[in-house]
Design an enzyme around this catalytic site. Structure first.
Site, PDB file in Angstrom:
ATOM      1  N   CYS A  10       4.799   5.115  -0.266  1.00 28.22           N
ATOM      2  CA  CYS A  10       3.628   5.783   0.311  1.00 28.22           C
ATOM      3  C   CYS A  10       2.395   4.891   0.216  1.00 28.22           C
ATOM      4  O   CYS A  10       1.701   4.663   1.209  1.00 28.22           O
ATOM      5  CB  CYS A  10       3.392   7.107  -0.395  1.00 28.22           C
ATOM      6  SG  CYS A  10       1.934   7.955   0.201  1.00 28.22           S
ATOM      7  N   CYS A  69       2.476   5.920   3.974  1.00 26.40           N
ATOM      8  CA  CYS A  69       1.333   6.770   4.348  1.00 26.40           C
ATOM      9  C   CYS A  69      -0.006   6.028   4.377  1.00 26.40           C
ATOM     10  O   CYS A  69      -0.751   6.136   5.356  1.00 26.40           O
ATOM     11  CB  CYS A  69       1.180   7.941   3.374  1.00 26.40           C
ATOM     12  SG  CYS A  69       2.660   8.458   2.513  1.00 26.40           S
ATOM     13  N   LYS A 119      -0.315   2.902   6.828  1.00 25.73           N
ATOM     14  CA  LYS A 119      -0.135   3.480   8.164  1.00 25.73           C
ATOM     15  C   LYS A 119      -1.397   4.216   8.619  1.00 25.73           C
ATOM     16  O   LYS A 119      -1.868   4.053   9.735  1.00 25.73           O
ATOM     17  CB  LYS A 119       1.090   4.401   8.098  1.00 25.73           C
ATOM     18  CG  LYS A 119       1.455   5.213   9.282  1.00 25.73           C
ATOM     19  CD  LYS A 119       0.868   6.585   9.373  1.00 25.73           C
ATOM     20  CE  LYS A 119       1.101   7.614   8.340  1.00 25.73           C
ATOM     21  NZ  LYS A 119       2.298   8.388   8.382  1.00 25.73           N
ATOM     22  N   TYR A 174       9.135  10.299  13.585  1.00 28.05           N
ATOM     23  CA  TYR A 174       7.686  10.267  13.397  1.00 28.05           C
ATOM     24  C   TYR A 174       7.158   8.855  13.162  1.00 28.05           C
ATOM     25  O   TYR A 174       6.065   8.508  13.615  1.00 28.05           O
ATOM     26  CB  TYR A 174       7.242  11.255  12.305  1.00 28.05           C
ATOM     27  CG  TYR A 174       7.361  10.780  10.870  1.00 28.05           C
ATOM     28  CD1 TYR A 174       6.283  10.165  10.240  1.00 28.05           C
ATOM     29  CD2 TYR A 174       8.526  10.950  10.134  1.00 28.05           C
ATOM     30  CE1 TYR A 174       6.371   9.743   8.913  1.00 28.05           C
ATOM     31  CE2 TYR A 174       8.618  10.540   8.814  1.00 28.05           C
ATOM     32  CZ  TYR A 174       7.545   9.933   8.213  1.00 28.05           C
ATOM     33  OH  TYR A 174       7.631   9.507   6.921  1.00 28.05           O
ATOM     34  N   GLU A 192       4.289   7.151  15.543  1.00 33.01           N
ATOM     35  CA  GLU A 192       3.032   6.734  14.902  1.00 33.01           C
ATOM     36  C   GLU A 192       2.718   5.272  15.218  1.00 33.01           C
ATOM     37  O   GLU A 192       1.590   4.932  15.595  1.00 33.01           O
ATOM     38  CB  GLU A 192       3.126   6.947  13.389  1.00 33.01           C
ATOM     39  CG  GLU A 192       3.093   8.428  13.014  1.00 33.01           C
ATOM     40  CD  GLU A 192       3.143   8.693  11.518  1.00 33.01           C
ATOM     41  OE1 GLU A 192       2.767   9.801  11.115  1.00 33.01           O
ATOM     42  OE2 GLU A 192       3.553   7.804  10.743  1.00 33.01           O
ATOM     43  N   HIS A 207     -18.027  28.387  15.695  1.00 29.62           N
ATOM     44  CA  HIS A 207     -18.364  27.861  17.011  1.00 29.62           C
ATOM     45  C   HIS A 207     -19.437  26.790  16.900  1.00 29.62           C
ATOM     46  O   HIS A 207     -20.356  26.942  16.100  1.00 29.62           O
ATOM     47  CB  HIS A 207     -18.861  29.018  17.889  1.00 29.62           C
ATOM     48  CG  HIS A 207     -19.122  28.609  19.290  1.00 29.62           C
ATOM     49  ND1 HIS A 207     -18.118  28.307  20.180  1.00 29.62           N
ATOM     50  CD2 HIS A 207     -20.293  28.419  19.954  1.00 29.62           C
ATOM     51  CE1 HIS A 207     -18.664  27.975  21.339  1.00 29.62           C
ATOM     52  NE2 HIS A 207     -19.972  28.033  21.229  1.00 29.62           N
ATOM     53  N   GLU A 258     -11.673  27.180  16.464  1.00 30.33           N
ATOM     54  CA  GLU A 258     -11.930  28.592  16.763  1.00 30.33           C
ATOM     55  C   GLU A 258     -10.839  29.185  17.653  1.00 30.33           C
ATOM     56  O   GLU A 258     -10.572  30.386  17.612  1.00 30.33           O
ATOM     57  CB  GLU A 258     -13.319  28.794  17.372  1.00 30.33           C
ATOM     58  CG  GLU A 258     -13.530  28.175  18.726  1.00 30.33           C
ATOM     59  CD  GLU A 258     -14.983  28.324  19.204  1.00 30.33           C
ATOM     60  OE1 GLU A 258     -15.471  29.464  19.235  1.00 30.33           O
ATOM     61  OE2 GLU A 258     -15.620  27.298  19.531  1.00 30.33           O
TER      62      GLU A 258
HETATM   63  P1  FAD Z   1       9.135   5.743  -3.205  1.00 30.75           P
HETATM   64  O1  FAD Z   1       7.692   6.029  -3.021  1.00 30.75           O
HETATM   65  O2  FAD Z   1       9.852   5.080  -2.097  1.00 30.75           O
HETATM   66  O3  FAD Z   1       9.241   4.851  -4.516  1.00 30.75           O
HETATM   67  C1  FAD Z   1      10.469   4.339  -4.958  1.00 30.75           C
HETATM   68  C2  FAD Z   1      10.177   3.161  -5.896  1.00 30.75           C
HETATM   69  O4  FAD Z   1      11.376   2.805  -6.558  1.00 30.75           O
HETATM   70  C3  FAD Z   1       9.713   1.912  -5.163  1.00 30.75           C
HETATM   71  O5  FAD Z   1       8.535   1.423  -5.765  1.00 30.75           O
HETATM   72  C4  FAD Z   1      10.870   0.921  -5.328  1.00 30.75           C
HETATM   73  O6  FAD Z   1      10.432  -0.431  -5.440  1.00 30.75           O
HETATM   74  C5  FAD Z   1      11.462   1.392  -6.646  1.00 30.75           C
HETATM   75  N1  FAD Z   1      12.874   1.058  -6.839  1.00 30.75           N
HETATM   76  C6  FAD Z   1      13.895   1.194  -5.958  1.00 30.75           C
HETATM   77  N2  FAD Z   1      15.069   0.882  -6.558  1.00 30.75           N
HETATM   78  C7  FAD Z   1      14.769   0.529  -7.841  1.00 30.75           C
HETATM   79  C8  FAD Z   1      15.555   0.129  -8.964  1.00 30.75           C
HETATM   80  N3  FAD Z   1      16.883   0.049  -8.873  1.00 30.75           N
HETATM   81  N4  FAD Z   1      14.901  -0.166 -10.109  1.00 30.75           N
HETATM   82  C9  FAD Z   1      13.551  -0.073 -10.213  1.00 30.75           C
HETATM   83  N5  FAD Z   1      12.771   0.327  -9.189  1.00 30.75           N
HETATM   84  C10 FAD Z   1      13.374   0.644  -8.019  1.00 30.75           C
HETATM   85  N6  FAD Z   1       5.002  10.788   3.642  1.00 30.75           N
HETATM   86  C11 FAD Z   1       3.983  11.654   3.788  1.00 30.75           C
HETATM   87  O7  FAD Z   1       3.916  12.670   3.082  1.00 30.75           O
HETATM   88  N7  FAD Z   1       2.989  11.441   4.722  1.00 30.75           N
HETATM   89  C12 FAD Z   1       2.992  10.347   5.512  1.00 30.75           C
HETATM   90  O8  FAD Z   1       2.096  10.179   6.341  1.00 30.75           O
HETATM   91  C13 FAD Z   1       4.051   9.414   5.363  1.00 30.75           C
HETATM   92  N8  FAD Z   1       4.085   8.295   6.126  1.00 30.75           N
HETATM   93  C14 FAD Z   1       5.085   7.395   5.940  1.00 30.75           C
HETATM   94  C15 FAD Z   1       5.101   6.257   6.746  1.00 30.75           C
HETATM   95  C16 FAD Z   1       6.103   5.333   6.595  1.00 30.75           C
HETATM   96  C17 FAD Z   1       6.077   4.092   7.475  1.00 30.75           C
HETATM   97  C18 FAD Z   1       7.128   5.531   5.633  1.00 30.75           C
HETATM   98  C19 FAD Z   1       8.232   4.505   5.468  1.00 30.75           C
HETATM   99  C20 FAD Z   1       7.129   6.655   4.845  1.00 30.75           C
HETATM  100  C21 FAD Z   1       6.110   7.596   4.991  1.00 30.75           C
HETATM  101  N9  FAD Z   1       6.079   8.774   4.235  1.00 30.75           N
HETATM  102  C22 FAD Z   1       5.062   9.674   4.403  1.00 30.75           C
HETATM  103  C23 FAD Z   1       7.163   9.100   3.279  1.00 30.75           C
HETATM  104  C24 FAD Z   1       6.745   8.783   1.848  1.00 30.75           C
HETATM  105  O9  FAD Z   1       6.326   7.457   1.750  1.00 30.75           O
HETATM  106  C25 FAD Z   1       7.931   9.035   0.915  1.00 30.75           C
HETATM  107  O10 FAD Z   1       8.394  10.356   1.125  1.00 30.75           O
HETATM  108  C26 FAD Z   1       7.573   8.879  -0.546  1.00 30.75           C
HETATM  109  O11 FAD Z   1       7.033   7.606  -0.813  1.00 30.75           O
HETATM  110  C27 FAD Z   1       8.802   9.120  -1.416  1.00 30.75           C
HETATM  111  O12 FAD Z   1       8.487   8.915  -2.774  1.00 30.75           O
HETATM  112  P2  FAD Z   1       9.624   8.547  -3.812  1.00 30.75           P
HETATM  113  O13 FAD Z   1       9.011   8.705  -5.164  1.00 30.75           O
HETATM  114  O14 FAD Z   1      10.866   9.278  -3.525  1.00 30.75           O
HETATM  115  O15 FAD Z   1       9.985   7.006  -3.562  1.00 30.75           O
END
Ligand code: FAD
Length: 459
Positions: free
Chosen positions: A43, A48, A51, A178, A182, A436, A441
């Site tokens: 994110c 997010c 983006k 999405y 976007e 308004h 509205e």
């Molecule tokens: P993540 O945030 O993906 O974090 C996972 C972490 O784990 C990463 O830092 C990664 O490096 C680490 N990792 C992976 N494997 C290992 C390992 N084996 N050992 C140690 N570390 C590891 N959501 C919204 O709500 N609004 C939005 O507008 C939105 N826009 C988005 C736009 C894009 C282009 C993308 C790709 C996603 C978007 N999302 C949005 C979705 C949102 O980013 C995710 O839903 C959210 O980040 C999920 O969080 P998470 O904690 O599951 O994993």
């Protein structure tokens, strides 16, 4: 009693992981947070936040155009210094990562850099070094998935699109979800000739049909080409760094850049999960119970790797539920119904609750639709319309869903989420005095439902 290095090991410092680690450490537990990349996750660094910054940057183009209708004069059209924008964006991401790291440290979380892997019910190996904890939480997110076609290595994913060194003249975006719409909006607004290629149907499968149709029309009016029912067979790299996509049927499309936005998959490969006894579903997502516990007792998973509702606020809520259940003696489950969400297409949209089709499966509905030109566009001369749609249960008159297209939609849908979640009726909405002059509205001024579709239309 066995003694462990930590009370909790969190693997993955993204949206869900940092929240779970911070809350648990703040409650006095010993917490390790294992991260193989940067702290903040998708994110903050690849989703997010960058983006939305690109959405803002690109949208100024229309604002400058619209300003002329209000009497603003400036010599020529202002131009975007893309490298300057990229530098500002990257500096902001660095700042945010710094804040995330500091907050973890200040709450007593130990950040361990490296790749985590489950090596047993209480053991995580970080780049081969074992550490132990009473409880383990995985929050490793997901990553873009690419089809296995010849030449696919020439395509970029959303990660690359957020870090382009310069703007291309043309771009093909494969996918209709999405992320695809976007980026299509952003690059089109920045003057790139954008073509979206969709394998089947139209953009935003699963969203309300009026929302999809309205957005499609507005995107096409802005000059985005949408090619439906097209399957890319292969990609060839041509002279001067251009590309050619060969479609099923033989047609070729030439372009400067290719962005694949064809979905994301959970990051569950080579994590030691299956070997340790953690069950996955057939798409590779971790199966969890309502309390986020996997099939291996004491091992939990949250966020995109569980593929429930892949949104940042959901991952954060799941983290809170995990902490409350496991460490605060307060079992908590997340309600996945009626999650409001926005798509930052151009125009953007907001949606919450049931689509019209979903609601009709449950019983008769009243549909209210308002389409109008916002006041701002009258002087601007912009041919863009807003659509607000409410789905109401005919019998109970409860608001079941709201689907909005227009510039304020992402902000409005948060508040409409409240109305849907609270089970407000249409009459209660109508009882609110309008503000308004606003676009909002219209939400309390829709008096007549649209006529029911004829039997032929409902199929
Ligand atoms: P993540 O945030 O993906 O974090 C996972 C972490 O784990 C990463 O830092 C990664 O490096 C680490 N990792 C992976 N494997 C290992 C390992 N084996 N050992 C140690 N570390 C590891 N959501 C919204 O709500 N609004 C939005 O507008 C939105 N826009 C988005 C736009 C894009 C282009 C993308 C790709 C996603 C978007 N999302 C949005 C979705 C949102 O980013 C995710 O839903 C959210 O980040 C999920 O969080 P998470 O904690 O599951 O994993």
């Amino acid at each position: 009693m066995a003694s462990f290095d930590y009370d909790l090991i969190v693997v993955g410092a993204g949206s869900g992981g940092v929240r779970a680690a911070r809350l648990t450490a703040a409650s006095g537990r010993r917490v390790a947070l294992v991260e193989m990349g940067r702290v903040g996750g998708t994110c903050v660094l690849r989703g997010c936040v960058p983006k939305k910054l690109m959405f803002y940057a690109s949208h100024f183009a229309e604002e400058f155009e619209d300003a002329k209708g209000f009497g603003w004069r400036f010599p020529g059209m202002p131009s975007l210094d893309w490298p300057a924008f990229m530098a500002a964006k990257n500096a902001e991401l660095d700042r945010l990562e710094g804040i995330y790291r500091r907050v973890q440290r200040e709450n007593g979380v130990e950040i361990i850099e490296g790749r985590g892997r489950l090596a047993g019910p209480h053991t995580v190996e970080v780049d081969g070094r074992p550490i132990t904890a009473e409880c383990i939480l995985f929050a490793v997110g997901g990553r873009p998935s690419l089809p296995d076609i010849p030449g696919i290595e020439a395509a970029m994913t959303s990660d690359g699109a957020l870090d382009l060194p310069h703007l291309p003249d043309s771009m093909v975006i494969v996918g209709g979800g999405y992320i695809a719409v976007e980026f299509a909006g952003v690059f089109n607004a920045l003057g790139v000739e954008v073509t979206i290629i969709i394998r089947a149907g139209s953009v935003l499968r699963g969203f309300d049909e009026d929302l999809r149709a309205t957005l499609t029309g507005e995107m096409e009016k802005k000059g985005i080409h949408i090619r439906r029912e097209c399957l890319v067979r292969s990609i060839e790299t041509g002279p001067g760094g251009t590309y050619s996509l060969r479609l099923a049927g033989g047609e070729e499309i030439a372009t400067d850049k290719i962005l694949y936005a064809t979905g994301r998959v959970p990051n569950t490969q080579d994590l030691g999960l299956v070997e340790a006894g953690v069950a996955l579903n057939d798409t590779g997502a971790v199966l969890v119970d309502a309390y986020n516990e996997t099939s291996l007792a004491g091992v939990y998973a949250i966020g995109d790797m569980t593929d429930r509702a892949n949104l940042t606020p959901v991952a954060i809520r799941e983290a809170v539920c995990f902490f409350q259940t496991r460490f605060n003696d307060n079992p908590m489950v997340l309600d996945y119904d009626n999650i409001p969400t926005a798509v930052f297409s151009q125009p953007p949209l907001g949606t919450v609750g049931l689509t019209e089709d979903e609601a009709r499966q449950l019983g008769p509905v009243d549909i209210y639709i308002s389409r109008f030109k916002p006041m701002k566009y009258s002087l601007a001369g912009r041919d863009e319309r807003v659509m607000f749609k409410l789905v109401v249960a005919r019998d109970s008159q409860k608001l079941l869903g709201a689907h909005l297209v227009g510039h304020e939609a992402p902000e409005l849908i948060q508040v409409l989420g409240l109305a849907v979640k609270a089970g407000l009726t249409k009459a209660q909405l109508d009882d609110v005095v309008a503000v308004h002059p606003t676009s909002a509205e219209e939400l309390v001024l829709m008096r007549e439902p649209v006529p029911d579709p004829s039997p032929e239309e409902t199929g």
